[in-house]
Design a protein around this motif. Structure first.
Motif, mmCIF file in Angstrom:
data_model
loop_
_atom_site.group_PDB
_atom_site.id
_atom_site.type_symbol
_atom_site.label_atom_id
_atom_site.label_comp_id
_atom_site.label_asym_id
_atom_site.label_seq_id
_atom_site.Cartn_x
_atom_site.Cartn_y
_atom_site.Cartn_z
ATOM 1 N N LEU A 1 10.861 65.783 53.211
ATOM 2 C CA LEU A 1 11.927 65.283 54.087
ATOM 3 C C LEU A 1 12.338 63.850 53.733
ATOM 4 N N GLU A 2 11.620 63.264 52.747
ATOM 5 C CA GLU A 2 11.892 61.900 52.306
ATOM 6 C C GLU A 2 11.792 60.899 53.464
ATOM 7 N N ILE A 3 10.700 61.007 54.167
ATOM 8 C CA ILE A 3 10.379 60.072 55.240
ATOM 9 C C ILE A 3 8.957 59.579 55.004
ATOM 10 N N SER A 4 8.578 58.507 55.668
ATOM 11 C CA SER A 4 7.213 57.989 55.540
ATOM 12 C C SER A 4 6.344 58.556 56.655
ATOM 13 N N LEU A 5 5.021 58.426 56.459
ATOM 14 C CA LEU A 5 4.104 58.858 57.506
ATOM 15 C C LEU A 5 4.316 58.050 58.780
ATOM 16 N N ASN A 6 4.601 56.754 58.590
ATOM 17 C CA ASN A 6 4.880 55.919 59.755
ATOM 18 C C ASN A 6 6.071 56.445 60.543
ATOM 19 N N GLU A 7 7.108 56.831 59.816
ATOM 20 C CA GLU A 7 8.306 57.358 60.481
ATOM 21 C C GLU A 7 8.015 58.702 61.152
ATOM 22 N N LEU A 8 7.192 59.524 60.489
ATOM 23 C CA LEU A 8 6.821 60.812 61.096
ATOM 24 C C LEU A 8 6.115 60.584 62.420
ATOM 25 N N PHE A 9 5.097 59.699 62.441
ATOM 26 C CA PHE A 9 4.346 59.467 63.673
ATOM 27 C C PHE A 9 5.176 58.737 64.729
ATOM 28 N N ALA A 10 6.122 57.922 64.261
ATOM 29 C CA ALA A 10 6.988 57.219 65.211
ATOM 30 C C ALA A 10 8.055 58.141 65.773
ATOM 31 N N GLY A 11 8.388 59.171 65.005
ATOM 32 C CA GLY A 11 9.423 60.098 65.445
ATOM 33 C C GLY A 11 10.827 59.531 65.289
ATOM 34 N N GLU A 12 10.982 58.594 64.322
ATOM 35 C CA GLU A 12 12.296 57.979 64.093
ATOM 36 C C GLU A 12 12.291 57.229 62.757
ATOM 37 N N TYR A 13 13.487 56.991 62.241
ATOM 38 C CA TYR A 13 13.613 56.205 61.017
ATOM 39 C C TYR A 13 13.310 54.741 61.345
ATOM 40 N N LEU A 14 12.602 54.070 60.441
ATOM 41 C CA LEU A 14 12.203 52.688 60.683
ATOM 42 C C LEU A 14 12.880 51.736 59.694
ATOM 43 N N LYS A 15 13.224 50.582 60.195
ATOM 44 C CA LYS A 15 13.695 49.512 59.323
ATOM 45 C C LYS A 15 12.482 48.848 58.692
ATOM 46 N N GLU A 16 12.680 48.243 57.550
ATOM 47 C CA GLU A 16 11.564 47.660 56.804
ATOM 48 C C GLU A 16 10.796 46.626 57.618
#
Length: 244
Positions: free
Chosen positions: A57-72
């Motif tokens: 899905l081209e997302i990070s683990l952090n984004e997966l656990f957060a349930g949203e796209y994250l800014k750097e």
């Protein structure tokens, strides 16, 4: 950890890649139903495939656990938050698992007590209060069942004294004592039944066989056959102390 939020994020990320649930399931080696459960927030992907899911899905683990796209700039803070959430989530799962084990253990204990008591009653180790002698046996009186000649048994030996249980069925006043007396005084008849019908020794597991076959003996002396038939009549009454 918000499973519903994570599920919606997986769904959103999948759709943005124009991947169907079937295609995602095939890539990860799981069923379509598993993907559907993730996206509905019913459960989380297994840890062994989380990284593959994120790569697909081209997302990070952090984004997966957060349930949203994250800014750097938010990644570090979210990483720490995710770690705490995961620890809390695992602790909650552990508590639920312990509660589940406790429930199963209590259920097994209750079942053992109930079934164990029934087993002990049938084995003659304890007597059910409802099946114990509780009233005088008088033919035709009150709730008395059957037509047992209690005087006949009483005259043979005091250990064969008969009364009635709560349900009105004839029972020996002391069934264990009565059985011991039977084994001692009617051993010839018992041995004849056992030998002729190849039975196991007389006990609370086998007494029903002796009840059935005592009437059917054809070998032995007159005395042995008479004793065998008495054993059957004895068991008719003895049984009432251990089964309703």
């Amino acid at each position: 950890m918000d499973q519903m939020k994570i599920g919606k994020f997986i769904s959103k990320s999948r759709k943005s890649k124009e991947i169907t649930q079937e295609q995602l399931a095939e890539k990860l080696g799981v069923s379509k139903n598993a993907v559907s459960k993730w996206e509905r927030g019913l459960n989380l992907p297994d840890a062994s495939i989380m990284q593959d899911l994120c790569n697909t899905l081209e997302i990070s683990l952090n984004e997966l656990f957060a349930g949203e796209y994250l800014k750097e700039k938010d990644v570090k803070n979210q990483s720490e938050k995710n770690i705490l959430e995961i620890l809390k989530f695992n602790d909650d799962k552990s508590k639920k698992y312990r509660l589940f084990l406790l429930f199963i253990s209590l259920l097994l204990i209750i079942s053992f007590v109930i079934l164990g008591r029934e087993f002990l009653v049938k084995c003659g180790y304890i007597l059910d209060s409802d099946l114990k002698y509780s009233q005088i046996y008088i033919n035709g009186d009150g709730n008395i069942k059957g037509n047992v000649d209690v005087n006949k048994f009483g005259k043979i030996n005091i250990d064969f004294d008969i009364g009635a249980n709560k349900y009105g069925y004839a029972v020996f006043k002391n069934p264990n004592k009565a059985l011991k007396r039977l084994k001692k005084d009617y051993s010839k008849g018992i041995k004849l039944i056992q030998k002729e019908f190849n039975l196991l020794p007389l006990n609370n597991f086998t007494y029903k066989d002796y009840k059935t076959y005592g009437w059917q003996v054809t070998t032995g002396t007159d005395e042995e056959r008479q004793q065998a038939r008495f054993v059957s009549s004895f068991m008719d009454i003895y049984e009432n102390s251990f089964s309703r």
